[in-house]
Design a protein around this motif. Sequence first.
Motif, mmCIF file in Angstrom:
data_model
loop_
_atom_site.group_PDB
_atom_site.id
_atom_site.type_symbol
_atom_site.label_atom_id
_atom_site.label_comp_id
_atom_site.label_asym_id
_atom_site.label_seq_id
_atom_site.Cartn_x
_atom_site.Cartn_y
_atom_site.Cartn_z
ATOM 1 N N THR A 31 1.676 -5.474 54.256
ATOM 2 C CA THR A 31 3.345 -4.738 54.332
ATOM 3 C C THR A 31 4.272 -6.026 54.054
ATOM 4 O O THR A 31 4.732 -5.837 53.571
ATOM 5 C CB THR A 31 3.371 -3.392 54.683
ATOM 6 N N GLY A 32 4.080 -6.863 55.442
ATOM 7 C CA GLY A 32 4.619 -8.363 55.870
ATOM 8 C C GLY A 32 5.599 -8.113 56.331
ATOM 9 O O GLY A 32 6.796 -8.782 56.765
ATOM 10 N N ILE A 33 5.575 -6.677 57.348
ATOM 11 C CA ILE A 33 6.834 -6.557 58.290
ATOM 12 C C ILE A 33 6.168 -5.914 59.441
ATOM 13 O O ILE A 33 5.089 -5.535 60.028
ATOM 14 C CB ILE A 33 7.587 -5.394 57.659
ATOM 15 N N HIS A 34 6.537 -6.077 60.615
ATOM 16 C CA HIS A 34 6.155 -5.023 61.344
ATOM 17 C C HIS A 34 7.186 -4.060 62.428
ATOM 18 O O HIS A 34 8.145 -3.666 61.733
ATOM 19 C CB HIS A 34 6.461 -6.699 63.046
ATOM 20 N N ALA A 35 6.690 -3.787 63.443
ATOM 21 C CA ALA A 35 7.217 -2.839 63.953
ATOM 22 C C ALA A 35 8.224 -2.564 64.077
ATOM 23 O O ALA A 35 8.983 -3.913 65.241
ATOM 24 C CB ALA A 35 6.082 -1.759 65.198
ATOM 25 N N THR A 36 8.994 -1.644 63.941
ATOM 26 C CA THR A 36 10.607 -1.965 64.297
ATOM 27 C C THR A 36 10.638 -1.007 65.620
ATOM 28 O O THR A 36 9.903 -0.581 66.385
ATOM 29 C CB THR A 36 12.002 -0.318 63.559
ATOM 30 N N PRO A 37 11.380 -1.870 66.468
ATOM 31 C CA PRO A 37 11.867 -1.077 68.285
ATOM 32 C C PRO A 37 12.273 -0.066 67.746
ATOM 33 O O PRO A 37 13.881 -0.304 68.530
ATOM 34 C CB PRO A 37 12.523 -2.940 68.404
ATOM 35 N N TYR A 38 11.279 1.155 67.823
ATOM 36 C CA TYR A 38 12.769 2.256 68.320
ATOM 37 C C TYR A 38 12.416 2.077 69.403
ATOM 38 O O TYR A 38 12.461 1.398 70.152
ATOM 39 C CB TYR A 38 11.587 3.666 67.757
ATOM 40 N N LEU A 79 2.638 -3.904 58.874
ATOM 41 C CA LEU A 79 2.438 -1.945 59.581
ATOM 42 C C LEU A 79 1.368 -1.954 58.404
ATOM 43 O O LEU A 79 1.329 -2.255 56.671
ATOM 44 C CB LEU A 79 3.064 -1.363 58.952
ATOM 45 N N HIS A 80 0.646 -0.689 58.921
ATOM 46 C CA HIS A 80 -0.075 -0.083 57.333
ATOM 47 C C HIS A 80 0.541 0.369 55.676
ATOM 48 O O HIS A 80 1.985 0.609 56.689
ATOM 49 C CB HIS A 80 -0.960 1.045 58.186
ATOM 50 N N ARG A 81 -0.453 0.428 55.212
ATOM 51 C CA ARG A 81 -0.045 1.782 53.983
ATOM 52 C C ARG A 81 -0.702 1.776 53.454
ATOM 53 O O ARG A 81 -2.589 1.641 53.761
ATOM 54 C CB ARG A 81 1.081 0.428 53.081
ATOM 55 N N LEU A 82 -0.891 3.514 52.856
ATOM 56 C CA LEU A 82 -1.511 4.082 51.623
ATOM 57 C C LEU A 82 -1.544 3.596 50.381
ATOM 58 O O LEU A 82 -0.100 3.681 50.248
ATOM 59 C CB LEU A 82 -1.762 4.908 52.069
ATOM 60 N N THR A 83 -2.507 2.970 49.782
ATOM 61 C CA THR A 83 -2.137 3.214 48.055
ATOM 62 C C THR A 83 -2.916 4.368 47.233
ATOM 63 O O THR A 83 -3.066 4.623 48.231
ATOM 64 C CB THR A 83 -3.569 2.352 48.171
ATOM 65 N N ILE A 126 -6.103 1.889 52.156
ATOM 66 C CA ILE A 126 -5.732 1.596 53.468
ATOM 67 C C ILE A 126 -5.467 0.044 53.605
ATOM 68 O O ILE A 126 -6.429 -0.616 53.799
ATOM 69 C CB ILE A 126 -6.044 2.041 54.988
ATOM 70 N N ARG A 127 -4.376 -0.333 53.930
ATOM 71 C CA ARG A 127 -4.005 -2.160 54.006
ATOM 72 C C ARG A 127 -2.799 -2.404 54.538
ATOM 73 O O ARG A 127 -2.267 -1.200 55.415
ATOM 74 C CB ARG A 127 -3.849 -2.642 52.999
ATOM 75 N N MET A 128 -2.990 -3.300 55.056
ATOM 76 C CA MET A 128 -1.966 -4.002 55.928
ATOM 77 C C MET A 128 -1.371 -5.260 55.955
ATOM 78 O O MET A 128 -1.218 -6.518 55.462
ATOM 79 C CB MET A 128 -2.607 -4.336 57.542
#
Length: 224
Positions: free
Chosen positions: A170-177, A93-97, A166-168
């Motif tokens: 995080t090492g996590i993937h999208a949660t199944p909402y 997932l993306h994150r903003l530094t 912007i970076r990717m």
Amino acid sequence: MPKRTPSNPWTKPAGKPIEGKAIPRPRRTAEVQAYLPEFLRGMAITMRHFFKNTKEMMLGQKPDPVLEALNEGVTTICYPEEKRPYPERFRGLHRLTLRDDGSPRCVACLCCSTACPAQCIHIEAGEYAEGDKRRGYERYPKTFVIDELRCIFCGFCVEACPCDAIRMDTGIHATPYDSREQFIYRKDLLMEFTGRDGSRTSANPRHEPGDPTHPGLSREQMDH
């Protein structure tokens, strides 16, 4: 003597009648008909695996599900308590530094949203207030939205960003909402994510306007 042609060529000619072969019934002893010995034998195998796997999990001797997946024992992953080790370049997932003052490093240049082939990034740029040293040099994102359902995780936005904002990683993937709205990640949420090392900043130095290392022109230089 001329050969006789059957009246109906699709009819099988009459032959010897089929005779069935009697097969004797299998011999079933009292032990087989009781089913109890086989039941106990199966339960013994089940309990042996249960205690063996429980001991390995309690003592931390469980085989590695990635490197020892073909070994005997439990090699499944108890997600989300356990996760597969992602490679270093895994795009999560993306994150903003952030900067040192906690504000986003994004300068709302729209490079990421322009480079995005899926058009999943929306940015509304804003001007800094009067008296802010960054006013006139750069802008900030009033709105920064990423539609994670439209994102194809190509990484073009990360490559296009000139500020490492912007970076990717995080090492996590999208949660199944269960609704599309929950996949719309806004600026506040993107700023809360951290990298794999737990930091919200970037290793690349940030040269702020007014710093001696700032690559752009200063207001004093603009008078000449």
